[in-house]
Design an enzyme around this catalytic site. Structure first.
Site, PDB file in Angstrom:
ATOM      1  N   MET A   1       0.974  -1.247   0.036  1.00 33.02           N
ATOM      2  CA  MET A   1       0.180  -0.050   0.098  1.00 33.02           C
ATOM      3  C   MET A   1       1.075   1.124  -0.383  1.00 33.02           C
ATOM      4  O   MET A   1       2.213   1.353   0.782  1.00 33.02           O
ATOM      5  CB  MET A   1      -0.553   0.119   1.343  1.00 33.02           C
ATOM      6  N   PRO A   2       0.506   2.300  -0.637  1.00 30.39           N
ATOM      7  CA  PRO A   2      -0.115   2.326  -1.534  1.00 30.39           C
ATOM      8  C   PRO A   2      -0.516   2.122  -3.098  1.00 30.39           C
ATOM      9  O   PRO A   2       0.103   0.865  -3.333  1.00 30.39           O
ATOM     10  CB  PRO A   2       0.213   3.772  -2.581  1.00 30.39           C
ATOM     11  N   LEU A   3      -1.394   1.979  -3.795  1.00 30.84           N
ATOM     12  CA  LEU A   3      -2.074   1.420  -4.873  1.00 30.84           C
ATOM     13  C   LEU A   3      -1.460   2.303  -5.874  1.00 30.84           C
ATOM     14  O   LEU A   3      -2.385   3.492  -5.952  1.00 30.84           O
ATOM     15  CB  LEU A   3      -3.292   1.267  -4.647  1.00 30.84           C
ATOM     16  N   MET A  28       8.751   4.870  -4.685  1.00 28.52           N
ATOM     17  CA  MET A  28       7.695   4.683  -3.709  1.00 28.52           C
ATOM     18  C   MET A  28       8.056   4.274  -2.224  1.00 28.52           C
ATOM     19  O   MET A  28       8.480   4.727  -1.318  1.00 28.52           O
ATOM     20  CB  MET A  28       6.704   4.025  -3.751  1.00 28.52           C
TER      21      MET A  28
END
Length: 129
Positions: A1-3, A28
């Site tokens: 997560m995040p997507l 990310m």
């Protein structure tokens, strides 16, 4: 997560798409400090004119290399988001030949109760994550 959801013109090879996803994941991890195996990515590819990405009057030139990234995530601080914008832009330009003018990023935030990673449980709420 995040997507992360990637919206691309249908001009890249499968190898180019894989590289784009790999370097985006690196950005990310670096920006948000998430674990290396915390990776959720989707790609949608479009023919012209099925995706329009103008510049909101900013005089930004777009090309076939345009990438729109939707980030769906728990709340992230301002500094982490700004770091992600810079990190993603830098690695896509350096490793994927995506000009800085061809990257657009949008965040949608949600909360812990909005995620279930399997088994019908909300792992953020149950303490599993």
């Amino acid at each position: 997560m995040p997507l992360l959801k990637f919206h691309l013109y249908k001009t890249r090879s499968p190898e180019e798409v894989k590289l784009l996803l790999d370097v985006a994941h690196e950005a990310m991890v670096r920006s948000f400090g998430v674990p290396q195996d915390d990776r959720y990515q989707l790609v949608s590819e479009y023919h012209h004119p099925c995706m329009q990405a103008l510049d909101t009057g900013l005089h930004i030139e777009r090309s076939e290399k345009f990438v729109l990234v939707e980030v769906i995530s728990r709340p992230r601080g301002r500094e982490a988001k700004l770091a992600f914008y810079e990190n993603l832009c830098s690695v896509l330009e350096e490793k994927c030949d995506v000009p800085a003018s061809d990257l657009m990023i949008s965040f949608t935030e949600n909360s812990d109760e909005d995620w279930s990673f399997g088994y019908g449980r909300a792992q953020f709420l149950t303490g599993e994550l």
